[in-house]
Scaffold this motif. Structure first.
Motif, PDB file in Angstrom:
ATOM      1  N   ALA A  90      38.229  60.824  50.247  1.00 51.78           N
ATOM      2  CA  ALA A  90      37.405  59.758  49.685  1.00 51.78           C
ATOM      3  C   ALA A  90      37.043  58.782  50.795  1.00 51.78           C
ATOM      4  O   ALA A  90      37.838  58.539  51.699  1.00 51.78           O
ATOM      5  CB  ALA A  90      38.158  59.033  48.576  1.00 51.78           C
ATOM      6  N   ALA A  91      35.857  58.230  50.706  1.00 56.65           N
ATOM      7  CA  ALA A  91      35.405  57.281  51.720  1.00 56.65           C
ATOM      8  C   ALA A  91      36.023  55.903  51.523  1.00 56.65           C
ATOM      9  O   ALA A  91      36.258  55.178  52.486  1.00 56.65           O
ATOM     10  CB  ALA A  91      33.883  57.174  51.694  1.00 56.65           C
ATOM     11  N   THR A  92      36.293  55.530  50.268  1.00 57.05           N
ATOM     12  CA  THR A  92      36.821  54.198  49.981  1.00 57.05           C
ATOM     13  C   THR A  92      38.112  54.294  49.163  1.00 57.05           C
ATOM     14  O   THR A  92      38.395  55.320  48.529  1.00 57.05           O
ATOM     15  CB  THR A  92      35.807  53.358  49.181  1.00 57.05           C
ATOM     16  OG1 THR A  92      35.671  53.919  47.873  1.00 57.05           O
ATOM     17  CG2 THR A  92      34.458  53.292  49.880  1.00 57.05           C
ATOM     18  N   ALA A  93      38.844  53.189  49.158  1.00 56.37           N
ATOM     19  CA  ALA A  93      40.065  53.126  48.354  1.00 56.37           C
ATOM     20  C   ALA A  93      39.742  53.297  46.872  1.00 56.37           C
ATOM     21  O   ALA A  93      40.453  53.995  46.148  1.00 56.37           O
ATOM     22  CB  ALA A  93      40.779  51.803  48.604  1.00 56.37           C
ATOM     23  N   ARG A  94      38.682  52.678  46.403  1.00 63.42           N
ATOM     24  CA  ARG A  94      38.302  52.789  44.980  1.00 63.42           C
ATOM     25  C   ARG A  94      37.986  54.240  44.603  1.00 63.42           C
ATOM     26  O   ARG A  94      38.329  54.687  43.511  1.00 63.42           O
ATOM     27  CB  ARG A  94      37.129  51.880  44.673  1.00 63.42           C
ATOM     28  CG  ARG A  94      37.535  50.438  44.514  1.00 63.42           C
ATOM     29  CD  ARG A  94      36.430  49.618  43.853  1.00 63.42           C
ATOM     30  NE  ARG A  94      36.929  48.314  43.515  1.00 63.42           N
ATOM     31  CZ  ARG A  94      36.703  47.224  44.235  1.00 63.42           C
ATOM     32  NH1 ARG A  94      35.974  47.286  45.329  1.00 63.42           N
ATOM     33  NH2 ARG A  94      37.196  46.063  43.852  1.00 63.42           N
ATOM     34  N   GLU A  95      37.313  54.962  45.481  1.00 64.34           N
ATOM     35  CA  GLU A  95      37.016  56.373  45.202  1.00 64.34           C
ATOM     36  C   GLU A  95      38.307  57.191  45.138  1.00 64.34           C
ATOM     37  O   GLU A  95      38.448  58.064  44.273  1.00 64.34           O
ATOM     38  CB  GLU A  95      36.092  56.946  46.281  1.00 64.34           C
ATOM     39  CG  GLU A  95      34.683  56.412  46.228  1.00 64.34           C
ATOM     40  CD  GLU A  95      33.837  56.853  47.422  1.00 64.34           C
ATOM     41  OE1 GLU A  95      34.324  57.656  48.254  1.00 64.34           O
ATOM     42  OE2 GLU A  95      32.693  56.382  47.527  1.00 64.34           O
ATOM     43  N   ALA A  96      39.240  56.911  46.029  1.00 68.87           N
ATOM     44  CA  ALA A  96      40.518  57.631  46.018  1.00 68.87           C
ATOM     45  C   ALA A  96      41.265  57.348  44.722  1.00 68.87           C
ATOM     46  O   ALA A  96      41.802  58.268  44.087  1.00 68.87           O
ATOM     47  CB  ALA A  96      41.354  57.227  47.230  1.00 68.87           C
ATOM     48  N   ILE A  97      41.285  56.102  44.318  1.00 67.43           N
ATOM     49  CA  ILE A  97      41.980  55.731  43.083  1.00 67.43           C
ATOM     50  C   ILE A  97      41.296  56.358  41.876  1.00 67.43           C
ATOM     51  O   ILE A  97      41.970  56.787  40.927  1.00 67.43           O
ATOM     52  CB  ILE A  97      42.092  54.198  42.974  1.00 67.43           C
ATOM     53  CG1 ILE A  97      43.013  53.660  44.072  1.00 67.43           C
ATOM     54  CG2 ILE A  97      42.528  53.764  41.591  1.00 67.43           C
ATOM     55  CD1 ILE A  97      44.418  54.265  44.098  1.00 67.43           C
ATOM     56  N   ALA A  98      39.984  56.459  41.889  1.00 68.30           N
ATOM     57  CA  ALA A  98      39.272  57.128  40.788  1.00 68.30           C
ATOM     58  C   ALA A  98      39.689  58.591  40.692  1.00 68.30           C
ATOM     59  O   ALA A  98      39.830  59.132  39.577  1.00 68.30           O
ATOM     60  CB  ALA A  98      37.760  57.013  40.991  1.00 68.30           C
ATOM     61  N   MET A  99      39.924  59.236  41.830  1.00 65.13           N
ATOM     62  CA  MET A  99      40.388  60.625  41.819  1.00 65.13           C
ATOM     63  C   MET A  99      41.775  60.718  41.183  1.00 65.13           C
ATOM     64  O   MET A  99      42.043  61.621  40.385  1.00 65.13           O
ATOM     65  CB  MET A  99      40.407  61.184  43.245  1.00 65.13           C
ATOM     66  CG  MET A  99      39.029  61.343  43.856  1.00 65.13           C
ATOM     67  SD  MET A  99      39.083  61.682  45.626  1.00 65.13           S
ATOM     68  CE  MET A  99      39.432  63.424  45.613  1.00 65.13           C
ATOM     69  N   VAL A 100      42.659  59.787  41.534  1.00 68.32           N
ATOM     70  CA  VAL A 100      44.001  59.770  40.945  1.00 68.32           C
ATOM     71  C   VAL A 100      43.894  59.570  39.432  1.00 68.32           C
ATOM     72  O   VAL A 100      44.534  60.288  38.655  1.00 68.32           O
ATOM     73  CB  VAL A 100      44.880  58.669  41.590  1.00 68.32           C
ATOM     74  CG1 VAL A 100      46.184  58.508  40.826  1.00 68.32           C
ATOM     75  CG2 VAL A 100      45.138  58.979  43.060  1.00 68.32           C
ATOM     76  N   LEU A 101      43.089  58.617  39.010  1.00 67.26           N
ATOM     77  CA  LEU A 101      42.914  58.346  37.571  1.00 67.26           C
ATOM     78  C   LEU A 101      42.454  59.587  36.814  1.00 67.26           C
ATOM     79  O   LEU A 101      42.919  59.847  35.704  1.00 67.26           O
ATOM     80  CB  LEU A 101      41.888  57.234  37.360  1.00 67.26           C
ATOM     81  CG  LEU A 101      42.391  55.815  37.425  1.00 67.26           C
ATOM     82  CD1 LEU A 101      41.220  54.849  37.462  1.00 67.26           C
ATOM     83  CD2 LEU A 101      43.308  55.510  36.265  1.00 67.26           C
ATOM     84  N   GLY A 102      41.551  60.334  37.416  1.00 71.65           N
ATOM     85  CA  GLY A 102      41.017  61.528  36.770  1.00 71.65           C
ATOM     86  C   GLY A 102      42.038  62.636  36.601  1.00 71.65           C
ATOM     87  O   GLY A 102      41.805  63.581  35.848  1.00 71.65           O
ATOM     88  N   LEU A 103      43.170  62.525  37.281  1.00 72.98           N
ATOM     89  CA  LEU A 103      44.184  63.583  37.240  1.00 72.98           C
ATOM     90  C   LEU A 103      45.509  63.122  36.632  1.00 72.98           C
ATOM     91  O   LEU A 103      46.524  63.797  36.796  1.00 72.98           O
ATOM     92  CB  LEU A 103      44.412  64.120  38.651  1.00 72.98           C
ATOM     93  CG  LEU A 103      43.199  64.826  39.257  1.00 72.98           C
ATOM     94  CD1 LEU A 103      43.412  65.104  40.730  1.00 72.98           C
ATOM     95  CD2 LEU A 103      42.907  66.114  38.513  1.00 72.98           C
TER      96      LEU A 103
END
Length: 129
Positions: A90-103
């Motif tokens: 992920a390019a940003t912290a928010r994008e990385a956290i969105a990936m975690v949320l989705g899983l």
């Protein structure tokens, strides 16, 4: 959210005495995760420059939720739940956290006060009802 969970979040959000690029990136992840109510209800912990989430508040923590950390290229990586699983970059912290949320695992709610073993025993009693 329990006081113990909130206290851990506040500890991770507190300014660090000796800033380091990895610490700054990790703090960005913590801030982005704290903005998300579903993650804010879990117990956060860090190790090896990674932000982890547990469904219980005491060690041995649960390992059923992906985790995120800074990557060498300046972005972030998401792995897990096991160390052998790579979810993505992920390019940003928010994008990385969105990936975690989705899983997040099904039925993932507020952190259980206790160990992973105590949580498992509690969940077994809930399955028989």
């Amino acid at each position: 959210m329990t006081d113990i969970v909130e206290a851990q979040w506040q500890e991770l959000l507190a300014p660090q005495d000796k800033p380091h690029w990895l610490q700054e990136s990790l703090t960005e992840l913590v801030r982005a995760a704290y903005e998300q109510p579903r993650l804010r209800a879990l117990y956060p912990w860090t190790g090896m420059w990674e932000l982890h989430f547990s469904r219980c508040t005491e060690p041995r923590f649960t390992w059923d939720i992906p985790y995120a950390g800074p990557s060498r290229d300046g972005g972030y990586r998401v792995d897990g739940p096991s160390r052998s699983q790579h979810v993505g970059e992920a390019a940003t912290a928010r994008e990385a956290i969105a990936m975690v949320l989705g899983l997040l695992p099904p039925g993932c709610g507020s952190a259980f006060i206790g160990t992973a073993e105590e949580l498992a025993a509690y969940e077994r009693t809930q399955d028989t009802r």
